[in-house]
Each structure stands twice: as structure tokens, then as C-alpha cells.
Design a protein around this motif. Structure first.
Motif, mmCIF file in Angstrom:
data_model
loop_
_atom_site.group_PDB
_atom_site.id
_atom_site.type_symbol
_atom_site.label_atom_id
_atom_site.label_comp_id
_atom_site.label_asym_id
_atom_site.label_seq_id
_atom_site.Cartn_x
_atom_site.Cartn_y
_atom_site.Cartn_z
ATOM 1 N N ARG A 97 49.965 68.442 82.535
ATOM 2 C CA ARG A 97 50.718 69.277 81.610
ATOM 3 C C ARG A 97 50.681 70.728 82.057
ATOM 4 O O ARG A 97 49.742 71.176 82.694
ATOM 5 C CB ARG A 97 50.172 69.147 80.189
ATOM 6 C CG ARG A 97 50.507 67.811 79.552
ATOM 7 C CD ARG A 97 50.052 67.768 78.107
ATOM 8 N NE ARG A 97 50.487 66.531 77.468
ATOM 9 C CZ ARG A 97 51.623 66.404 76.810
ATOM 10 N NH1 ARG A 97 52.455 67.424 76.707
ATOM 11 N NH2 ARG A 97 51.967 65.257 76.260
ATOM 12 N N TYR B 286 51.361 74.796 80.631
ATOM 13 C CA TYR B 286 51.365 75.599 79.420
ATOM 14 C C TYR B 286 51.939 76.985 79.708
ATOM 15 O O TYR B 286 51.884 77.470 80.843
ATOM 16 C CB TYR B 286 49.946 75.718 78.847
ATOM 17 C CG TYR B 286 49.355 74.378 78.502
ATOM 18 C CD1 TYR B 286 49.530 73.820 77.243
ATOM 19 C CD2 TYR B 286 48.638 73.641 79.452
ATOM 20 C CE1 TYR B 286 49.001 72.574 76.926
ATOM 21 C CE2 TYR B 286 48.107 72.397 79.151
ATOM 22 C CZ TYR B 286 48.292 71.861 77.886
ATOM 23 O OH TYR B 286 47.785 70.620 77.580
ATOM 24 N N ASP C 125 52.552 74.171 74.771
ATOM 25 C CA ASP C 125 52.734 73.105 75.748
ATOM 26 C C ASP C 125 54.204 73.107 76.172
ATOM 27 O O ASP C 125 55.091 72.889 75.342
ATOM 28 C CB ASP C 125 52.363 71.750 75.127
ATOM 29 C CG ASP C 125 52.364 70.602 76.135
ATOM 30 O OD1 ASP C 125 53.159 70.654 77.095
ATOM 31 O OD2 ASP C 125 51.584 69.657 75.941
ATOM 32 N N VAL D 97 42.896 73.976 79.524
ATOM 33 C CA VAL D 97 44.256 74.421 79.263
ATOM 34 C C VAL D 97 44.520 75.754 79.960
ATOM 35 O O VAL D 97 45.576 75.959 80.568
ATOM 36 C CB VAL D 97 44.504 74.549 77.752
ATOM 37 C CG1 VAL D 97 45.836 75.257 77.470
ATOM 38 C CG2 VAL D 97 44.499 73.176 77.097
ATOM 39 N N VAL E 124 47.915 77.278 82.617
ATOM 40 C CA VAL E 124 48.953 78.211 82.156
ATOM 41 C C VAL E 124 49.787 78.638 83.365
ATOM 42 O O VAL E 124 49.266 79.160 84.345
ATOM 43 C CB VAL E 124 48.331 79.440 81.466
ATOM 44 C CG1 VAL E 124 49.411 80.483 81.171
ATOM 45 C CG2 VAL E 124 47.636 79.026 80.173
#
Length: 542
Positions: free
Chosen positions: A2, A4, A21, A77, A81
Motif C-alpha cells: 500500500r 500513503y 491510504d 505506514v 508515504v
């Protein structure tokens, strides 16, 4: 894996960051911080319409809110980014030195309000705006025509003229000026130098008279006609401007460390708050998106072929790509909206603050109580009528000399009656904007509302739906402007190919729709006509 993105929204009173997200738009973490100096009322003079903000307020809040969302999201997370983008209020410019540093950050100017950012609602340049309008109409080309045909005291050249004439130290020292939105992206990418500064299409087109028809900023001859000090600034302003899907650069090592992020994080081109808010509000052609806060900003987009060669009169500009590349962005708005409610709250609260100074909680309860009581007053029963020009009029047809009017007062008039009249006045001002768009041939098929007022005040939203006689959808996203900035960051970072793609992937839809009540619509049609008559008397007779 993922990815961000972070959207950062600089509002009038505070800055907020949202970490999102980029796959589905899920909000992971948010942070808000008030500007420390602004909160103390420093550098402002409300009686003279002077509102200035120190650049350190922006720097300190940036570091705090980004580090906080990164900490809330956690290290896993944070390491993923990919992009950051900013939106800010506007027009909020500042004079700089040769390195692009705001003068308030240089020796000798630390406490000089004229060396600070001139907030959007600063109206000290009313006379200079009038001068620009007179000379633009007499010139062979009206350089205001793509900005609605009326240049405002809220915009950069009027503000620049006023400060240069008022402050000899700034006049001797200033080398260039920069918009708040452009400076934030430049600051954290190390591109503040004038030959590297990336300027926003949104800011330049809507507020600085930038247009391709005359090669960017108006020519030196016209600027010299306004003030001999202005032409050198043009030479230091790039003729190129950039849309919000583009990248400025990546974080410098210093700012990566200060924000708790990696140096590979891409920083996107910035824009004004309402334009990015419209993106998060899933704007499409024909939909009027209203960002409702202390003021309002109304945004529409239209295909170039629909606008053609037409110039839309009396708004805050039509700019190719100012919202979404490939569309003409149209901006309008009201100089006062939530600020009007806050003004009345402060009037009502004045005795409380003097008599019970330690009970600030009482002041915070005033607007909810007024709203509850005002909602119980049947439409059309109260004779109280108001205009919404307590902070001047932005559109249609900018006039910052105007003041508000309240009429129909009797000994039976209550605080809820007056408050309801103010709510109705802000709705009438909204209708005047909508009718101007329609008069100019821009079709409106729907309305979307963004922001705290839209989410928190059923009275305001139902009144607006009744006055506009259109359903109003309220965007589900809480931090709409910051989320729009995050969407733009996802495109600048290469996660999504276009802003439209980002909207579809990251949009959160709508949480509520206010539908017009037919009986109220009929009454408000009559009251709106009275509002127009009162406005004409206020503008021409007072």
C-alpha cells in the motif's frame, strides 16, 4: 504494498494534516494545530481590516501536524508515504528577498506586519484595487477580464501596491513575492530561490492576472502605470505555471528529518483550499461545490468547448486547469459566512466575557442555542432582513467597501430572529452567486457542500436548500480540503495517473442530502427579492 499520501490544509485559524491510504481513500490519521501568534491576535488590526500571519506560524504548525499524523500511523505506514501536497487560503502573499525567503524571516523585519503573509481577508488595499480597475478599463487590454472583470482588494497586486506605498523599508528591500501555497512546497523541497520556484496555476490565474493570452503576468508597461515599483517584480515571476497534478520535487534531507519521513517523498504543486476541496468533493461539470467556512468559496469546472470565448463576469476568475487539468476552473464566493455567525455570537457574548470571564464554555454554547431557537421560527414570520456583506462582497461583482445591513427590527425582535435573518442572508448571497453563473450561461445541475458548517448546521443547510431550490449533498469526508490535497499528492507521486482517477479511487461519497421544502421555497422567492432591494439600497443609497 500500500501507498500513503499526506494532504495539508492551511485554513484561516489553523493547519491540519490528513494521512490517507491512496488505494481507497481511507483516513489513517489526522492532526490539527492553531497558529500560535495568530491565536494571540498578533500583527492584526481588525478595525482597519488588517490581517497578517507570521511565516513561523506556518512552519511550526507544519512540523507539528505532520509529525503527529506520522506518529499516529506508525513506522510501517510512515515508511510508505509517497507524496505530500498543500492547499492554503488565498490570496495570501508575502514579499521575499532574493532567495525567496519571506522578509519576516530576515533581520530587521521580524515584527513588521508588512513583511508577513497578507491573509486572504485583509482589506487594507481597497483603494489600490479600485485604481487597478480604473486603469485596466482604460488600457487597450483589460487584464482583469478573466478574473471576473473586477479586481479585488483580496488579491495580490492590490495588496502589493498598498504595502509598497505604505512601507519604505519593504519597498527598498523586497525582491519578489510568493503565495503561501507556493512557498510551502518550495520550503520543504529546497526550491525557494526565485529561478527555481514553482508557481501554482490556480493561484496565479485566479488572483495575479496571469493568462496565456498576454504571456503570463500583465506586461511591465501596465504594471508601471499602476506603480513604478511593480515592473521589476514581473521579471522575477516565471511565465510558467503548473497544475496540481505535477510534482515540485522531493523532501530535502533537513525537512525529511523534521517531518519524520523519507527523502523520496514527492511534494506536489499546491493550490488554494477550495479548489482542492472541490476535488475531494468529487466535483464534475455542472455541479456547484461550496466550501463553507469563515467565508465560502464556490467552485465549478467546465469543458473548454462549453465556455468557448465567453468571459464570465463578476466572479473570481476562469482558469484552465486551476482545479482539474483539461477543464476551466470557475471560482466565486462570499467574503463572510461563518464569520458572520461568529460576529453575532461575539456581540451577544460581550457581557458574558466581561461579567463571567472564566466561563468560555458559555460562549461556545451560543450558536447551537441560537440555531435551535431560530429553527423553531416559521419561515417568513420574522420581519428581520439582513445582507451578508459584513466583510464586503466577493461575488458577484466584488466590492469590499460594502458593509452589512439589518432592517425590520422592532422591540419584539429577539436574538434568534436576528440570527435567523443572518443565516438567511448568507443563503441569499449564495443564491446571488448561483444566479450569476446561470445568467452567464453556466448550467448548474447540483450543489455539493463541504466543511464544518455543512456537517454541523442543519438550519444553515436546509435554509440554503430552500433558498436555492436545489438539493444539496454534503460530502462525507471530514477534512475535505486536506483530502483533496492528498488526492493531488497521489497523482504527483505517480500512484494514480490523473486526478479523476484519484477521485474515483479515493472519494468517500456523501453522507446526507438536504431537499428543498416547497412551501419554504415559495416564501424565500419573495424574501430574496426583498434582499435584492435592500442590497441595492445599501450599495447605492448608503
Amino acid at each position: 504494498m500500500r501507498k500513503y499520501v499526506i494532504g495539508i490544509d492551511y485554513g484561516t485559524d489553523s493547519a491540519r494534516a490528513v494521512l490517507v491510504d491512496a488505494t481507497d481513500g481511507q483516513e489513517i490519521a489526522t492532526s490539527v494545530m492553531n497558529y500560535p501568534r495568530w491565536a494571540q491576535g498578533l500583527y492584526c488590526d481588525a478595525h482597519n481590516n488588517r490581517y497578517r500571519q507570521h511565516p513561523l506560524d506556518y512552519v511550526e504548525t507544519l512540523e507539528h501536524i505532520v509529525r503527529e499524523v506520522v506518529a499516529k500511523a506508525g513506522p510501517e505506514v510512515a515508511g510508505q508515504v509517497a507524496g505530500i501536497s498543500f492547499d492554503t487560503t488565498g490570496c495570501t502573499p508575502v514579499f521575499t528577498d532574493a532567495e525567496g525567503t519571506p522578509l519576516a524571516l530576515t533581520p530587521g523585519f521580524e515584527e513588521n506586519p508588512n513583511a508577513m503573509f497578507v491573509l486572504w481577508k485583509d482589506h487594507t488595499a481597497v483603494e489600490e484595487a479600485a485604481e487597478i480597475n480604473r486603469k485596466a478599463r482604460a488600457w487597450h487590454t483589460d487584464y482583469t477580464k478573466y478574473e471576473g472583470g473586477i479586481y479585488s482588494s483580496e488579491w495580490v497586486w492590490a495588496k502589493a501596491m498598498h504595502i509598497l506605498r505604505e512601507d519604505d523599508d519593504v519597498r527598498r528591500t523586497a525582491v519578489s513575492w510568493v503565495e503561501h501555497c507556493d512557498w510551502m512546497a518550495a520550503l520543504i523541497t529546497g526550491t525557494t530561490a526565485l529561478d527555481r520556484l514553482v508557481r501554482s496555476r490556480c493561484a496565479a490565474g485566479h488572483k495575479a492576472m496571469w493568462h496565456p493570452d498576454w504571456g503570463g503576468i500583465p506586461p511591465e508597461e501596465f504594471l508601471a502605470e499602476l506603480d513604478p515599483a511593480l515592473p521589476p517584480f514581473r521579471a522575477r515571476l516565471s511565465a510558467e505555471t503548473y497544475t496540481a497534478d505535477r510534482a515540485v520535487g522531493t523532501l530535502t534531507p533537513e525537512w525529511a528529518a523534521r517531518l519524520g519521513l523519507d527523502t523520496g517523498v514527492v511534494v506536489g504543486v499546491s493550490a488554494f483550499d477550495c479548489h482542492m476541496g472541490a476535488i475531494a468533493g468529487e466535483i464534475t461539470p455542472g455541479v456547484l461545490v461550496r466550501a463553507i467556512g469563515t467565508s465560502t468559496c464556490d467552485i465549478m469546472i467546465a469543458p473548454p468547448e462549453e465556455i468557448g470565448d465567453r468571459v464570465i463576469a463578476g466572479i473570481c476568475g476562469q482558469v484552465d486547469g486551476s482545479v482539474i487539468p483539461g477543464y476551466i476552473g470557475l471560482e466565486a464566493g462570499q467574503s463572510g459566512f461563518g464569520d458572520i455567525y461568529a460576529w453575532f455570537r461575539n456581540v451577544v457574548a460581550w457581557p458574558l466575557r466581561k461579567l463571567v470571564p472564566d466561563r468560555n464554555d458559555l460562549t461556545s454554547q451560543i450558536i447551537p442555542l441560537l440555531s435551535e431557537e431560530a429553527a423553531a421560527i416559521p419561515v417568513g414570520v420574522s420581519p428581520v432582513l439582513a445582507t451578508d456583506w459584513m466583510n464586503g462582497r466577493r461575488t458577484p461583482d466584488a466590492n469590499q467597501n460594502l458593509t452589512g445591513t439589518i432592517t425590520g427590527l422592532t422591540l419584539a425582535s429577539s436574538a434568534p430572529m436576528i440570527f435567523r435573518a443572518l443565516v438567511e442572508a448568507t443563503a441569499y448571497g449564495s443564491r446571488a452567486i448561483m444566479e450569476r453563473f446561470r445568467r452567464e450561461g453556466v448550467a448548474i445541475t447540483g450543489v455539493t457542500a463541504l466543511g464544518g458548517v455543512a456537517k454541523k448546521s442543519p438550519l444553515v443547510m436546509q435554509t440554503m436548500a430552500d433558498v436555492l431550490n436545489l438539493p444539496i449533498k454534503v460530502a462525507r469526508t471530514n477534512e475535505t480540503c486536506a483530502t483533496g490535497a492528498a488526492m493531488c499528492a497521489s497523482v504527483a507521486a505517480g500512484i494514480h495517473p490523473t486526478i479523476e482517477t484519484a477521485q474515483k479511487a479515493m472519494g468517500q461519497g456523501f453522507e446526507k442530502t438536504y431537499t428543498p421544502i416547497p412551501a419554504n421555497v415559495e416564501v424565500y422567492d419573495r424574501l430574496y427579492a426583498e434582499y435584492l432591494r435592500l442590497g441595492k439600497f445599501t450599495e447605492e443609497g448608503l
